[in-house]
Design a protein around this motif. Structure first.
Motif, short mmCIF file in Angstrom:
data_model
loop_
_atom_site.label_atom_id
_atom_site.label_comp_id
_atom_site.label_asym_id
_atom_site.label_seq_id
_atom_site.Cartn_x
_atom_site.Cartn_y
_atom_site.Cartn_z
N LEU A 36 0.84 -1.20 0.00
CA LEU A 36 0.00 0.00 0.00
C LEU A 36 0.88 1.25 0.00
CD1 LEU A 36 -2.78 1.45 0.34
CD2 LEU A 36 -2.31 1.43 2.79
N VAL A 37 0.59 2.15 -0.93
CA VAL A 37 1.27 3.45 -0.94
C VAL A 37 0.31 4.49 -0.37
CG1 VAL A 37 2.36 5.23 -2.37
CG2 VAL A 37 2.66 2.80 -2.94
N THR A 38 0.78 5.20 0.65
CA THR A 38 -0.02 6.27 1.25
C THR A 38 0.90 7.47 1.42
OG1 THR A 38 -1.51 6.84 3.08
CG2 THR A 38 0.36 5.41 3.61
N ALA A 39 0.43 8.51 2.12
CA ALA A 39 1.23 9.74 2.18
C ALA A 39 0.94 10.51 3.46
CB ALA A 39 0.91 10.62 0.97
N ALA A 41 -4.06 4.44 -1.56
CA ALA A 41 -5.31 4.92 -0.97
C ALA A 41 -5.23 6.44 -0.95
CB ALA A 41 -5.47 4.37 0.44
N GLY A 42 -6.37 7.09 -1.04
CA GLY A 42 -6.40 8.53 -1.27
C GLY A 42 -5.87 9.37 -0.12
N LYS A 71 -8.93 3.99 5.94
CA LYS A 71 -10.11 3.38 5.31
C LYS A 71 -9.73 2.11 4.54
CE LYS A 71 -12.41 7.83 5.06
NZ LYS A 71 -12.84 8.94 4.21
N PHE A 72 -8.54 2.12 3.93
CA PHE A 72 -8.05 0.92 3.25
C PHE A 72 -7.99 -0.25 4.23
CE2 PHE A 72 -4.61 -1.91 1.97
CZ PHE A 72 -4.86 -2.12 0.63
N CYS A 121 -2.38 -0.95 -9.08
CA CYS A 121 -3.83 -0.73 -9.04
C CYS A 121 -4.08 0.67 -8.50
CB CYS A 121 -4.52 -1.73 -8.11
SG CYS A 121 -4.56 -3.41 -8.72
N ILE A 122 -4.71 1.54 -9.30
CA ILE A 122 -5.07 2.86 -8.79
C ILE A 122 -6.53 3.17 -9.13
CG2 ILE A 122 -2.70 3.75 -8.93
CD1 ILE A 122 -3.68 5.47 -11.35
N ARG A 123 -6.99 4.31 -8.61
CA ARG A 123 -8.37 4.74 -8.85
C ARG A 123 -8.47 5.51 -10.17
NH1 ARG A 123 -9.53 8.41 -3.92
NH2 ARG A 123 -7.41 9.02 -4.40
N GLU A 124 -9.70 5.59 -10.66
CA GLU A 124 -9.99 6.45 -11.80
C GLU A 124 -10.18 7.89 -11.31
OE1 GLU A 124 -13.04 4.86 -14.51
OE2 GLU A 124 -13.00 3.03 -13.33
#
Length: 558
Positions: A60-63, A301-302, A311-312, A94-97
């Motif tokens: 998971l990549v987050t920030a 995740a956003g 949330k992920f 895998c990313i979001r649109e």
């Protein structure tokens, strides 16, 4: 060193035909449904056929909390995926649109940047394969059928004052937040107050992103509560008999979209709930399918870890039975300076003290992510102006927090710049040290779950909620919804509900304005502070600079 814009770099990409990308991960032509030459959907038959394979490693990549200085979370996700492939690993992304509203509002697009991008960039940021339009249409169908049911005699005895299903449009439009519908006399129905949310906040989007297949999607859609009767009993989407037709509209949207990076590595881009007002993760079906096709799956995740990663872990992983093997926390020297009190205009000057001051925000995110039992690596997304002393200050700080920070230059150098990060992430994922557990158990009460997130993730002293909110939560528990996880709708800019409070604030409280039950998606949305489920456009929207040039190409998306 390149000074080309992201869109110029994307245009110069040597894309491979999408069937070749599919072949590399074992998807035959019969199971790829092409949308042009460079994007395709993956058939449900293929997805069903791989479900018994073992899973790869999930990264998971987050920030940190986003700042106007920019963190480059998607850029790092793409760079890490390319880096893993470059060092000989079999990896997928895998990313979001992207949502149209923010593209024409603040952001201008979202598919990575520099030499770490997913292409075709313009299509992904515009209509892509039509998934969001399908979601908007399915949502609108239900809206129309509710009002139509009331018009033709209201057999279900819906209380017109208690229709909770709002409308949606995929645009930032503050004028639609609160409206009066059905004006104009008897022929137009019964006037009532309603409003619009942005499509990415629709419960239909959440259902699509959490469903495992079409029958699960239809069940979830049917479970959505659309209104209440005078006796306060809920009216479900299936009572309106809209769930079947909505599933038909979403039949193709349910299939993941396959595209590629600039380095021709496979990526699923699918689903896109907002992270500040919805659950902020790409679809479960895309992630679980990718895990069957690759040894490493890099997903994101956003926004900051306090929203997207929380949330992920608490919603997506809980619902889909997933567990991350490693978390990459993206930070930039520039964002550290901004958290340390430097104005955006002054970010280019070296300021090691401000970097150190701003590291508190990073430290809190490291601790929060570790509390889920998952190892954390910090990726310093490198900007050309970063000084060696500033980078060292971040690395020293992260080491003091029991983690490590690795500089990644994927923006400028593509996979060659992210190889060090990729090697370390693969080592950690392979070591199997993760011992993942969500933050709270299903059986905990709803208000206690809200308090747990507020206190443990936001480091707040208290949750402020009036009697009406507490009574509503209690009523839902009595109706059997107490086991659901919480989806916080909160500003992304701060751990607190005040967007201007940077760093790692303590002594703040979290005011809860409203709670909404998403019974189909399977969570309770908690609206905090001033957050809006329908954003507005800024004073100067990006749309003012988006146009076609003389060659018929899109300008201004970046």
């Amino acid at each position: 060193m390149s000074h080309k814009t992201d869109i110029q770099i994307a245009r110069e990409a040597r894309k491979q035909p999408i069937r070749e990308i599919g072949q590399r991960i074992g998807i035959g032509e019969d199971d790829l449904l092409p949308y042009g030459h460079d994007k395709a959907k993956v058939s449900q038959r293929f997805i069903d056929g791989v479900c018994d394979r073992p899973n790869g490693k999930l990264i998971l990549v987050t920030a940190i909390n986003p700042t106007p200085a920019g963190e480059g979370k998607t850029t790092t996700t793409v760079g890490l995926g390319d880096g893993l492939n470059a060092i000989g690993k079999n990896a997928m992304i895998c990313i979001r649109e992207a949502s149209l509203g923010p593209n024409f509002g603040m952001k201008g697009g979202a598919a990575g940047g520099g030499y770490a991008q997913i292409v075709p960039m313009e299509e992904m940021n515009l209509h892509f394969t039509g998934d969001f339009h399908a979601i908007t249409s399915a949502h609108s169908l239900l809206s129309a059928m509710i009002d139509n049911h009331i018009y033709w005699g209201n057999e279900l005895d819906i209380d017109v004052r208690r229709v909770v299903w709002r409308r949606v449009v995929d645009m930032n439009d503050r004028a639609l937040r609160q409206i009066t519908a059905s004006l104009g006399g008897v022929a137009n129905g019964f006037p009532r107050e309603t409003g619009f949310d942005i499509t990415v906040a629709s419960e239909v989007m959440a259902c699509l992103c959490l469903a495992t297949d079409l029958s699960d999607l239809q069940r979830r859609l049917g479970d959505m509560i659309v209104a209440y009767r005078r006796d306060r009993t809920p009216v479900f989407c299936r009572d309106i008999k809209a769930d079947g037709a909505m599933t038909v509209l979403l039949k193709d949207a349910m299939q993941p979209n396959l595209v590629q990076t600039l380095e021709n590595n496979p990526a699923f881009v699918h689903g896109g709930p907002f992270a500040n007002i919805a659950h902020g993760c790409n679809s479960v079906i895309a992630t679980t399918t990718a895990l069957k096709l690759a040894d490493y799956v890099v997903t994101e995740a956003g926004f900051g870890a306090d929203l997207g990663a929380e949330k992920f872990m608490n919603i997506k992983c809980r619902k889909a039975g997933l567990a991350p093997d490693c978390v990459v926390l993206v930070a930039t020297v520039r964002a550290m300076k901004m958290n340390g009190g430097v104005a955006k205009a002054d970010l280019s000057a070296e300021n090691v003290e401000a970097v150190r001051a701003g590291c508190a925000n990073l430290g809190r995110h490291i601790g929060n992510v570790k509390s889920f039992g998952v190892p954390v690596v910090v990726a310093i997304n490198h900007f050309t102006g970063d000084s060696a002393a500033e980078v060292q200050a971040v690395q020293d700080y992260v080491a003091s927090q029991g983690s490590e920070a690795i500089v990644s230059r994927h923006w400028a150098d593509g996979s060659a710049g992210s190889a060090d990060l990729a090697r370390r992430v693969a080592e950690i994922a392979d070591a199997g040290q993760a011992n993942f557990a969500p933050l709270y158990p299903d059986e905990m009460g709803l208000f206690q779950k809200i308090e747990t997130i507020a206190k443990r993730i936001y480091h707040a002293d208290a949750v402020l909620a009036d009697k009406k909110v507490r009574d509503q939560l209690k009523a839902w528990e009595d109706e059997g919804y107490g086991h659901l996880p919480i989806c916080m709708a909160k500003t992304q800019y701060s751990f607190s509900t005040d967007p201007n409070l940077r760093g790692a604030p303590t002594g703040h409280s979290v005011p809860v304005r409203e709670v909404r039950l998403s019974a189909g998606a399977g969570f309770v949305v908690v609206i905090c502070g001033e957050i809006m489920t329908m954003p507005g456009l800024p004073r100067v929207p990006s749309a003012e600079n988006i146009r076609l040039n003389d060659a018929g190409e899109v300008e201004g998306l970046f």
